[in-house]
Design a protein around this motif. Structure first.
Motif, mmCIF file in Angstrom:
data_model
loop_
_atom_site.group_PDB
_atom_site.id
_atom_site.type_symbol
_atom_site.label_atom_id
_atom_site.label_comp_id
_atom_site.label_asym_id
_atom_site.label_seq_id
_atom_site.Cartn_x
_atom_site.Cartn_y
_atom_site.Cartn_z
ATOM 1 N N LEU A 191 0.832 -1.205 0.000
ATOM 2 C CA LEU A 191 0.000 0.000 0.000
ATOM 3 C C LEU A 191 0.867 1.255 0.000
ATOM 4 O O LEU A 191 0.611 2.204 -0.761
ATOM 5 N N LEU A 192 1.888 1.288 0.837
ATOM 6 C CA LEU A 192 2.741 2.473 0.889
ATOM 7 C C LEU A 192 3.581 2.616 -0.378
ATOM 8 O O LEU A 192 3.969 3.726 -0.755
ATOM 9 N N ALA A 193 3.839 1.494 -1.063
ATOM 10 C CA ALA A 193 4.499 1.579 -2.370
ATOM 11 C C ALA A 193 3.574 2.238 -3.392
ATOM 12 O O ALA A 193 4.021 3.030 -4.239
ATOM 13 N N VAL A 194 2.284 1.923 -3.325
ATOM 14 C CA VAL A 194 1.308 2.595 -4.193
ATOM 15 C C VAL A 194 1.273 4.089 -3.875
ATOM 16 O O VAL A 194 1.242 4.937 -4.780
ATOM 17 N N VAL A 195 1.281 4.421 -2.589
ATOM 18 C CA VAL A 195 1.307 5.830 -2.175
ATOM 19 C C VAL A 195 2.538 6.534 -2.750
ATOM 20 O O VAL A 195 2.450 7.642 -3.303
ATOM 21 N N ALA A 196 3.695 5.896 -2.633
ATOM 22 C CA ALA A 196 4.930 6.495 -3.146
ATOM 23 C C ALA A 196 4.855 6.718 -4.651
ATOM 24 O O ALA A 196 5.346 7.735 -5.170
ATOM 25 N N SER A 197 4.230 5.787 -5.361
ATOM 26 C CA SER A 197 4.092 5.932 -6.810
ATOM 27 C C SER A 197 3.241 7.146 -7.163
ATOM 28 O O SER A 197 3.553 7.887 -8.108
ATOM 29 N N CYS A 198 2.174 7.357 -6.410
ATOM 30 C CA CYS A 198 1.332 8.529 -6.663
ATOM 31 C C CYS A 198 2.076 9.823 -6.351
ATOM 32 O O CYS A 198 1.897 10.842 -7.040
ATOM 33 N N ARG A 199 2.925 9.795 -5.335
ATOM 34 C CA ARG A 199 3.710 10.994 -5.018
ATOM 35 C C ARG A 199 4.716 11.301 -6.136
ATOM 36 O O ARG A 199 4.988 12.471 -6.434
ATOM 37 N N VAL A 200 5.275 10.266 -6.738
ATOM 38 C CA VAL A 200 6.183 10.479 -7.868
ATOM 39 C C VAL A 200 5.448 11.179 -9.008
ATOM 40 O O VAL A 200 5.955 12.139 -9.606
ATOM 41 N N ALA A 201 4.243 10.694 -9.323
ATOM 42 C CA ALA A 201 3.465 11.323 -10.394
ATOM 43 C C ALA A 201 3.154 12.779 -10.058
ATOM 44 O O ALA A 201 3.235 13.665 -10.922
ATOM 45 N N GLU A 202 2.789 13.028 -8.796
ATOM 46 C CA GLU A 202 2.499 14.400 -8.378
ATOM 47 C C GLU A 202 3.719 15.297 -8.581
ATOM 48 O O GLU A 202 3.612 16.423 -9.089
ATOM 49 N N LYS A 203 4.882 14.802 -8.214
ATOM 50 C CA LYS A 203 6.111 15.583 -8.378
ATOM 51 C C LYS A 203 6.349 15.917 -9.844
ATOM 52 O O LYS A 203 6.710 17.060 -10.188
ATOM 53 N N ARG A 204 6.151 14.946 -10.729
ATOM 54 C CA ARG A 204 6.384 15.189 -12.159
ATOM 55 C C ARG A 204 5.364 16.175 -12.734
ATOM 56 O O ARG A 204 5.712 17.001 -13.592
ATOM 57 N N VAL A 205 4.118 16.103 -12.290
ATOM 58 C CA VAL A 205 3.124 17.079 -12.752
ATOM 59 C C VAL A 205 3.534 18.484 -12.334
ATOM 60 O O VAL A 205 3.452 19.441 -13.121
#
Length: 619
Positions: A191-205
């Motif tokens: 679950l926290l890996a999924v969270v980290a993936s979403c944070r990566v996308a947010e950073k790139r946006v």
């Protein structure tokens, strides 16, 4: 929309002109961000289902929740329609219950994270991902009971809740949910890996917006969606006719002894819109093969197939969704009433691809493919290790034969989802008490044709620890059909060979099968249907495949009409004679070869499979 978006800046985004070159730069930046989401997840998750096989689906959406880049279509609309709360900057929403989000996810094991991305007080984008959790509680290890009659038997159901509020983890909520699972460490890490993936996308946006500006980014995502709509409108207009065409296919059984269950779809075009009407699909099942199908998910299935078949260069996203009118009867197999069980829904999900392929192929025969590996069969093995006493639990997705296609053979031993990969045997043997004694393409399991259906897989597990096994599979009763003269692929089967030599045929859907040290399981998946007349296949290629073990010498002669010499080369004179014989016996005209009819399949089921035929359901 029930959800309330809290924005501190109410200024609308100004429309800006977006040139083609800059649009392509932003498109590829978002594509790369989506790939980076996967890379982050696979390097930080713990379960083999996610880390090794990739059972997770990311997306980046525009401010309205429409997927701009991704793999599985947007989950956001169904969530927004049913979430009775507010969405603020710094929130992360967590959910898994299909009935709480209009089927945005399709069973409880898929844990979905939604991250709204704000810029200067305005919602500008979304980052989302879900991943399959190995266990979420419920009546059986793996939380996918084949005999469930309600969703309450299938583990913890998570309605839309905030896992993070203003970027603060709600740890008590997480602890409460993890307490329900048999694998809390894996679930927390995944679950926290999924969270980290979403944070990566947010950073790139944010980086894209920093470079090009907020208004320009919003206009660019609008244009990426519009560009997809224009391209899909052209495909729909050229590939789909106004006259209705229908097709139906079946799920073999429901895990409770009843079946088969029909999925029927009728397709036609009205103006610029395509209509996909599932009237005629069977009512919901008592068992767990129901698929709570969100209409947007079906649009995604349709769009993926259209893009991959007709023009793979089109960037797939949600832009074309208002060009599709999807009609699914309430109370049917594809839109069951609460609290119908959903844990075996993967068979309906995959069968829809076969149905869509057949419908599109009826209108465009040159693009027609046979039936293929339209499922994601599961093996689950669990127990307590005899020495340490620790609990172990495996969830593994199996592969099978891809259909023969108008431009080539179906690959052997491949996944329904192109992005999935197999769990290496070395990994299985290192982390679980088992040995893989065979992992091979099963000769002749792919349907014969001028383009051969891909072979299924024979995988033999030897168990080194007492435990229990569960199996999810299909196509054991009704074979995958061939087209244009190609023959059906071979059906699936599962054989448990006990240490004392006893052989037990197992149902395609079963739980709590006890295994002991030394027992072996032959896990055989089905092959893809063949395309075209087998006696027109290149004879030297058939000879090569016999040498490679993909086709037997007997099948080469009986199905392909290829006679081989003792050294494996083609006997051209004998081959020519046999092929003339096969051509004379062939009857042109039938597009689909479904194999024996249902009555014949029932009559021969016990002798051919070792299992009783499923009982026809009644409602």
């Amino acid at each position: 929309m029930k959800a309330t978006i809290i924005e501190t800046n109410s200024t609308p985004f100004a429309k800006e002109d977006v040139d083609t070159i800059t649009l392509d730069i932003i498109e590829n930046a978002l594509r790369n961000a989506r790939e980076e989401m996967d890379a982050t997840l696979f390097r930080t998750a713990m379960s083999p289902g996610i880390r090794e096989q990739g059972d997770a689906f990311p997306l980046i959406a525009d401010r309205n929740g429409l997927m701009v880049v991704g793999q599985f279509g947007s989950f956001i609309g169904g969530f927004l329609n049913q979430y009775e709360g507010d969405i603020e900057e710094g929130d992360m929403v967590w959910l898994s219950d299909p009935y709480s989000c209009e089927g945005a996810v399709s069973h409880n094991n898929d844990w979905l994270i939604l991250r709204p991305i704000f810029r200067n007080g305005r919602l500008i984008s979304w980052a989302c991902m879900f991943g399959h959790m190995t266990d979420i509680g419920g009546k059986v290890p793996g939380s996918l009971p084949t005999d469930a009659v309600s969703v309450f038997e299938e583990g913890v159901r998570i309605p839309p809740v905030k896992l993070f509020k203003k970027d603060v983890l709600q740890d008590d909520l997480l602890k409460l949910v993890l307490h329900q699972t048999r694998m809390p460490e894996w679930c927390r890490a995944d679950l926290l890996a999924v969270v980290a993936s979403c944070r990566v996308a947010e950073k790139r946006v944010h980086e894209i917006c920093d470079r090009f500006g907020d208004e320009f980014y919003a206009s660019a995502t609008d244009e990426l969606l519009s560009r997809n709509k224009r391209a899909m409108a052209h495909l729909i207009n050229t590939a789909i006719g106004e006259s209705p065409v229908s097709f139906e296919d079946y799920i073999c059984d429901d895990g409770r002894g009843f079946g088969p269950y029909k999925i029927k779809c009728t397709m036609w075009r009205e103006g610029e819109k395509v209509v996909l009407d599932f009237n005629g699909t069977d009512p919901q099942a008592m068992g767990s093969i129901n698929f709570y199908l969100n209409e947007n998910m079906l649009k995604m299935f349709f769009g993926i197939y259209m893009v991959m078949v007709f023009d793979p260069q089109i960037m797939f996203n949600d832009g074309f969704y208002d060009l599709c009118d999807v009609r699914i009867p309430q109370g049917s197999l594809l839109k069951p009433n609460f609290p119908a069980a959903l844990s075996c829904r993967t068979h309906a999900l995959g069968r829809i691809f076969d149905v869509l392929g057949a419908l599109l192929g009826k209108g465009q025969p040159e693009f027609l493919s046979a039936a293929g590996f339209s499922s994601s069969p599961h093996l689950m093995y669990s127990g307590f290790e005899k020495e340490s006493g620790d609990w172990f639990q495996l969830f593994q997705i199996g592969f099978g034969g891809i259909p023969g296609r108008p431009f080539g053979d179906g690959p052997d031993g491949h996944s329904l989802w192109p992005g999935f990969t197999n769990v290496p045997n070395e990994f299985l043997e290192r982390y679980f008490p088992m040995r893989i004694t065979r992992y091979t393409s099963l000769a002749d399991s792919g349907g014969a044709g001028s383009f051969r259906g891909g072979n299924g897989i024979l995988m033999t597990y030897e168990f080194l620890n007492n435990g229990i096994v569960a199996i999810h599979d299909d196509r054991w009763f009704i074979p995958p059909w061939g087209v244009n003269g190609g023959t059906p692929g071979a059906r699936s089967s599962k054989i448990l060979r006990k240490a004392d030599g006893t052989e037990i045929p197992l149902p395609s859907k079963c739980d709590n099968i006890e295994v002991e040290v030394g027992d072996q399981l032959d896990y055989i998946t089905w092959g893809g249907g063949g395309w075209g007349k087998a006696f027109e296949r290149d004879a030297d290629l058939v000879a090569l495949e016999v040498k490679q073990g993909l086709v037997t010498k007997e099948c080469a002669y009986d199905a392909y009409g290829v006679k081989l010499n003792e050294d494996g080369t083609v006997d051209h004179a004998a081959t020519e004679g046999k092929r003339k014989e096969l051509a004379a016996a062939h009857i042109d005209g039938e597009i689909f070869d479904f194999g024996p009819d249902l009555e014949t399949l029932r009559e021969n089921c016990k002798a051919e499979t070792g299992l009783e035929a499923p009982i026809q359901p009644s409602w």
